[in-house]
Design a protein around this motif. Structure first.
Motif, short mmCIF file in Angstrom:
data_model
loop_
_atom_site.label_atom_id
_atom_site.label_comp_id
_atom_site.label_asym_id
_atom_site.label_seq_id
_atom_site.Cartn_x
_atom_site.Cartn_y
_atom_site.Cartn_z
N ARG A 1 0.84 -1.21 0.00
CA ARG A 1 0.00 0.00 0.00
C ARG A 1 0.86 1.25 0.00
O ARG A 1 0.57 2.23 -0.68
CB ARG A 1 -0.95 0.01 1.20
CG ARG A 1 -2.18 -0.84 0.96
CD ARG A 1 -3.26 -0.55 1.96
NE ARG A 1 -2.95 -1.00 3.30
CZ ARG A 1 -3.19 -2.21 3.76
NH1 ARG A 1 -3.75 -3.11 3.00
NH2 ARG A 1 -2.89 -2.52 5.01
N ARG A 2 1.96 1.20 0.77
CA ARG A 2 2.85 2.35 0.81
C ARG A 2 3.48 2.59 -0.57
O ARG A 2 3.60 3.73 -1.02
CB ARG A 2 3.92 2.14 1.89
CG ARG A 2 4.58 3.40 2.32
CD ARG A 2 5.40 3.26 3.61
NE ARG A 2 6.26 2.08 3.67
CZ ARG A 2 6.01 1.00 4.41
NH1 ARG A 2 4.94 0.93 5.17
NH2 ARG A 2 6.84 -0.01 4.41
N ALA A 3 3.86 1.52 -1.27
CA ALA A 3 4.43 1.66 -2.61
C ALA A 3 3.41 2.26 -3.57
O ALA A 3 3.74 3.12 -4.40
CB ALA A 3 4.92 0.31 -3.12
N ILE A 4 2.16 1.83 -3.47
CA ILE A 4 1.10 2.39 -4.31
C ILE A 4 0.93 3.87 -3.99
O ILE A 4 0.88 4.72 -4.89
CB ILE A 4 -0.22 1.61 -4.10
CG1 ILE A 4 -0.10 0.19 -4.67
CG2 ILE A 4 -1.40 2.35 -4.73
CD1 ILE A 4 -1.21 -0.74 -4.24
N PHE A 5 0.85 4.19 -2.72
CA PHE A 5 0.69 5.57 -2.27
C PHE A 5 1.84 6.44 -2.78
O PHE A 5 1.63 7.55 -3.27
CB PHE A 5 0.61 5.57 -0.73
CG PHE A 5 0.50 6.93 -0.12
CD1 PHE A 5 -0.71 7.59 -0.08
CD2 PHE A 5 1.62 7.56 0.42
CE1 PHE A 5 -0.82 8.85 0.51
CE2 PHE A 5 1.53 8.80 1.00
CZ PHE A 5 0.30 9.46 1.05
N GLU B 1 1.73 -2.62 -12.54
CA GLU B 1 3.02 -2.73 -13.21
C GLU B 1 4.15 -2.15 -12.35
O GLU B 1 5.22 -2.75 -12.23
CB GLU B 1 2.94 -1.98 -14.54
CG GLU B 1 3.82 -2.53 -15.63
CD GLU B 1 3.53 -1.83 -16.94
OE1 GLU B 1 4.36 -0.99 -17.33
OE2 GLU B 1 2.48 -2.11 -17.54
N LEU B 2 3.91 -1.01 -11.76
CA LEU B 2 4.93 -0.34 -10.94
C LEU B 2 5.27 -1.12 -9.67
O LEU B 2 6.41 -1.12 -9.23
CB LEU B 2 4.46 1.06 -10.54
CG LEU B 2 4.47 2.11 -11.64
CD1 LEU B 2 3.73 3.37 -11.18
CD2 LEU B 2 5.89 2.44 -12.04
N THR B 3 4.27 -1.75 -9.08
CA THR B 3 4.48 -2.43 -7.80
C THR B 3 4.75 -3.92 -7.92
O THR B 3 5.17 -4.55 -6.96
CB THR B 3 3.26 -2.23 -6.87
OG1 THR B 3 2.09 -2.73 -7.52
CG2 THR B 3 3.08 -0.76 -6.53
N GLY B 4 4.48 -4.49 -9.09
CA GLY B 4 4.73 -5.91 -9.29
C GLY B 4 3.71 -6.83 -8.65
O GLY B 4 4.01 -7.99 -8.36
N VAL B 5 2.51 -6.31 -8.41
CA VAL B 5 1.42 -7.16 -7.90
C VAL B 5 0.28 -7.14 -8.91
O VAL B 5 0.25 -6.33 -9.83
CB VAL B 5 0.93 -6.70 -6.50
CG1 VAL B 5 2.05 -6.82 -5.48
CG2 VAL B 5 0.42 -5.29 -6.52
N GLY C 1 -3.94 -0.65 -13.58
CA GLY C 1 -2.96 -1.42 -14.35
C GLY C 1 -1.56 -0.85 -14.26
O GLY C 1 -0.58 -1.59 -14.14
N GLU C 2 -1.46 0.46 -14.32
CA GLU C 2 -0.16 1.11 -14.20
C GLU C 2 0.43 0.90 -12.81
O GLU C 2 1.63 0.62 -12.66
CB GLU C 2 -0.31 2.60 -14.51
CG GLU C 2 0.99 3.34 -14.59
CD GLU C 2 0.81 4.81 -14.93
OE1 GLU C 2 1.84 5.50 -15.00
OE2 GLU C 2 -0.34 5.26 -15.11
N LEU C 3 -0.41 1.01 -11.79
CA LEU C 3 0.06 0.78 -10.42
C LEU C 3 0.49 -0.68 -10.23
O LEU C 3 1.47 -0.95 -9.54
CB LEU C 3 -1.03 1.16 -9.42
CG LEU C 3 -1.30 2.66 -9.32
CD1 LEU C 3 -2.61 2.93 -8.57
CD2 LEU C 3 -0.13 3.37 -8.64
#
Length: 107
Positions: free
Chosen positions: A17-21, A36-40, A32-34
């Motif tokens: 959640r912190r990585a998404i934030f 890709e960025l976070t790997g989940v 979808g972009e999130l």
């Protein structure tokens, strides 16, 4: 009952959640972009975004067939307000420690 400031801090205690934030200050982003960025997975990102929305840390706006997520200043303000209540005692303790160090000749 927990204040929204506490809910915000609890929501951010999860690393995903912190990585998404932390990915959102640069620009609004779609799930979808999130993912890709976070790997989940997109499904997992959606679940994390739900928690972040409930804590008022992110907000969503529809754009065509996508939903774009961005930071919500209300939740950030709630977290700041919650933490601000501790500053007077923290500063007093720091001041006392400095005074003790000066008295003991350590500073």
């Amino acid at each position: 009952m927990a204040t929204n400031g506490v809910r915000a801090l609890v929501a951010l205690s999860d690393p995903t959640r912190r990585a998404i934030f932390e990915a959102l200050p640069q620009a609004p982003r779609a799930v979808g972009e999130l993912a890709e960025l976070t790997g989940v997975t997109s499904s997992a990102v959606s679940q994390h975004l739900r928690v972040l929305r409930e804590a008022r840390l992110v907000m969503m706006r529809p754009e065509g067939n996508r939903r774009l997520y961005s930071l919500d200043p209300r939740g950030l303000g709630d977290a700041r307000d919650y933490l601000d209540q501790f500053w007077p005692s923290a500063l007093a303790a720091y001041s006392a420690a400095l005074q003790t160090a000066r008295t003991d000749g350590r500073v």
